[in-house]
Scaffold this motif. Structure first.
Motif, PDB file in Angstrom:
ATOM      1  N   PRO A 387       0.830  -1.218   0.000  1.00  0.00           N
ATOM      2  CA  PRO A 387       0.000   0.000   0.000  1.00  0.00           C
ATOM      3  C   PRO A 387       0.862   1.265   0.000  1.00  0.00           C
ATOM      4  CG  PRO A 387       0.099  -0.939   2.196  1.00  0.00           C
ATOM      5  CD  PRO A 387       0.826  -1.902   1.297  1.00  0.00           C
ATOM      6  N   GLU A 388       0.212   2.410  -0.247  1.00  0.00           N
ATOM      7  CA  GLU A 388       0.930   3.685  -0.170  1.00  0.00           C
ATOM      8  C   GLU A 388       1.502   3.875   1.235  1.00  0.00           C
ATOM      9  OE1 GLU A 388      -1.469   6.923  -1.388  1.00  0.00           O
ATOM     10  OE2 GLU A 388      -1.691   6.220  -3.462  1.00  0.00           O
ATOM     11  N   GLN A 389       2.654   4.523   1.276  1.00  0.00           N
ATOM     12  CA  GLN A 389       3.399   4.731   2.521  1.00  0.00           C
ATOM     13  C   GLN A 389       3.948   3.405   3.082  1.00  0.00           C
ATOM     14  OE1 GLN A 389       3.961   7.888   3.204  1.00  0.00           O
ATOM     15  NE2 GLN A 389       2.534   8.413   1.540  1.00  0.00           N
ATOM     16  N   GLY A 390       3.850   2.332   2.260  1.00  0.00           N
ATOM     17  CA  GLY A 390       4.402   1.044   2.679  1.00  0.00           C
ATOM     18  C   GLY A 390       5.906   0.973   2.442  1.00  0.00           C
ATOM     19  N   VAL A 391       6.497  -0.177   2.769  1.00  0.00           N
ATOM     20  CA  VAL A 391       7.949  -0.343   2.671  1.00  0.00           C
ATOM     21  C   VAL A 391       8.262  -1.660   1.957  1.00  0.00           C
ATOM     22  CG1 VAL A 391      10.131  -0.543   3.953  1.00  0.00           C
ATOM     23  CG2 VAL A 391       8.286   0.910   4.827  1.00  0.00           C
ATOM     24  N   ILE A 392       9.236  -1.620   1.054  1.00  0.00           N
ATOM     25  CA  ILE A 392       9.809  -2.824   0.448  1.00  0.00           C
ATOM     26  C   ILE A 392      11.281  -2.883   0.839  1.00  0.00           C
ATOM     27  CG2 ILE A 392      10.405  -4.010  -1.699  1.00  0.00           C
ATOM     28  CD1 ILE A 392       7.941  -2.801  -2.971  1.00  0.00           C
TER      29      ILE A 392
END
Length: 481
Positions: A387-392
């Protein structure tokens, strides 16, 4: 051609017949040798000691006052005690002296009635002779105990004779063992040939080699039928597999042909739609939405066709990697820059790191194009569900023999029941990782094939803190070139 039961019976009768004949022959030879030794007076006869008794009786009667124990030493110098026991008794049957302690005469009546009569004590013979004076008056009796056998007549040769006796006793069993071993070994060797043919054939079938023939020379009916049945099974399997391989090849060619035929008109449609959008002509808003939809679906179709092409090519047996020496760090850094822009566009934070296990290494041998494709499929999957503001998070570990890549997203993760099916062809996750772009379900399958072509491993799981984790291990294929 005979049944197994008949052959077993025939071999049993042969073993017994040969053993009996060989035993009889051995015994005859042994008897002849024994007779030859006996004639050469190498061995004493069974009555060797019995024949000396008359002389011993005469010697005893020649002694003065023979009942006196003082004469014991004189008698024992003359009597062969190794084969004969003796006993001196008076007229009342009372023992005076001797090497034989057992009492066979206990009274005057016994002395008178048992003289010159054989008394049997097991295998031994006991006989008493009268002792008289010069006037032929009875003074007592002398008894002798001996055994009528070759063994007892040859005390010094008893170990040799006992060994020969045991040998001749065991000869039948020795011959049974030898003939069983010899005949059984020959028969087992003949039985091994058809079994080896079957084992070899099974290994060839395992390696998908059905172009072979099985020799069927067995004279055992059951084995002959087994090999014939195996050969029929091989022929039927070959026909079935050839038909299946033909259908599979036709399917691959059809998929490739359809993909090729679809790609060209879709590309043309996409190009014209993009050309209209890029023109300076003003379009009403509805036309613009229609054209954008056309372009979006053309891109989806082209991507699906490309994936179908990739699957078709990977499934071909003649497919091989284009291995070349590669700077892995440069390859990873280039990919990081590419996906950093995509992550920024989707407001996703990309965290990366590169680690060397024991210092920098020489160039890594792999197919860089296919590795790029594998990374695209995994990272696209992560982007799709983060999702938006997520992290990979993307961690790379470079060693001399292998390259390890760990990519984790902060999306919904995988459902437990579907984790084992993630890398299957055309598999799509359930609502937990569903998206609106209608992906084909081939991306992770293609990634798995690429990794396995590099003798590597790929796995997917859920992170304890949430999100999906992909772990990829790529082997350095330099030694495989």
């Amino acid at each position: 051609m005979q049944h197994l039961r008949k052959q077993l019976s025939r071999h049993f009768y042969r073993i017994m017949l040969f053993s009996i004949l060989a035993t009889i022959l051995t015994w005859v030879i042994g008897l002849l040798l024994f007779q030859l030794i006996y004639q050469n007076k190498t061995l004493n006869p069974a009555n060797y000691y019995e024949s000396q008794i008359p002389e011993l009786v005469e010697f005893v009667n020649e002694q003065e006052d023979v009942l006196n124990p003082d004469n014991q030493a004189v008698l024992e110098e003359r009597i062969p005690l190794e084969g004969i026991d003796y006993q001196i008794v008076d007229t009342d049957g009372v023992m005076q002296y001797g090497s034989m302690q057992d009492r066979y005469i206990a009274s005057r009546e016994d002395v008178l009635t048992e003289l010159n009569n054989n008394i049997y004590d097991g295998d031994q013979i006991v006989i008493y002779y009268p002792i008289t004076d010069n006037e032929q008056h009875l003074q007592g009796a002398v008894g002798f105990r001996y055994e009528l056998s070759v063994m007892s007549s040859n005390a010094e040769s008893q170990p040799v004779l006992l060994s020969l006796f045991i040998f001749f006793l065991l000869v039948p069993f020795v011959y049974i063992y030898l003939f069983t071993y010899t005949i059984g070994k020959r028969w087992a060797k003949r039985m091994e040939e058809p079994f080896n043919e079957i084992i070899t054939g099974a290994r060839k079938i395992e390696n998908q080699d059905l172009n072979f023939t099985i020799r069927n020379n067995s004279n055992i009916k059951e084995l002959h039928q087994l090999i014939a049945a195996f050969d029929k099974m091989k022929t039927a399997l070959k026909e079935a597999l050839e038909k299946q391989w033909s259908l599979e090849e036709d399917r691959r060619e059809m998929v490739a042909a359809v993909a090729h035929d679809l790609k060209t008109p879709l590309t043309i449609i996409q190009g014209h739609a993009e050309g209209i959008l890029e023109s300076n002509q003003e379009l009403i808003e509805r036309n613009r939405q229609y054209i954008e939809t056309i372009i979006f679906n053309c891109q989806r179709s082209i991507r699906l066709i490309q994936e179908l092409n990739d699957v078709s090519s990977y499934e071909k047996t003649e497919f091989h990697l284009e291995v070349e020496p590669t700077d892995v760090e440069a390859l990873i850094q280039s990919k990081i820059k590419e996906y950093q822009q995509l992550c920024d566009t989707q407001e996703i934070r990309l965290q990366t790191s590169i680690h060397y296990s024991d210092g920098k290494h020489d160039l890594f041998y792999l197919d860089s194009f296919r590795i790029n494709q594998m990374l695209d499929n995994i990272l696209t999957n992560c982007l799709r569900y983060t999702p938006e503001q997520g992290v990979i998070t993307w961690d790379t570990y470079i060693a001399e023999e292998e390259l390890k890549i760990v990519i984790m997203d902060s999306g919904p993760g995988f459902s437990k029941q579907n984790k084992k099916q993630l890398f299957k062809k055309f598999f799509r996750e359930d609502k937990a990782r569903n998206s609106a772009d209608g992906h084909s379900g081939l991306g992770l399958f293609i990634a798995k094939v690429i990794v396995e072509k590099h003798q590597g491993e790929i796995s997917a799981d859920n992170h304890p803190e949430g999100g999906a984790v992909f772990t990829v291990i790529i082997r350095n294929v330099k030694s495989k070139m």
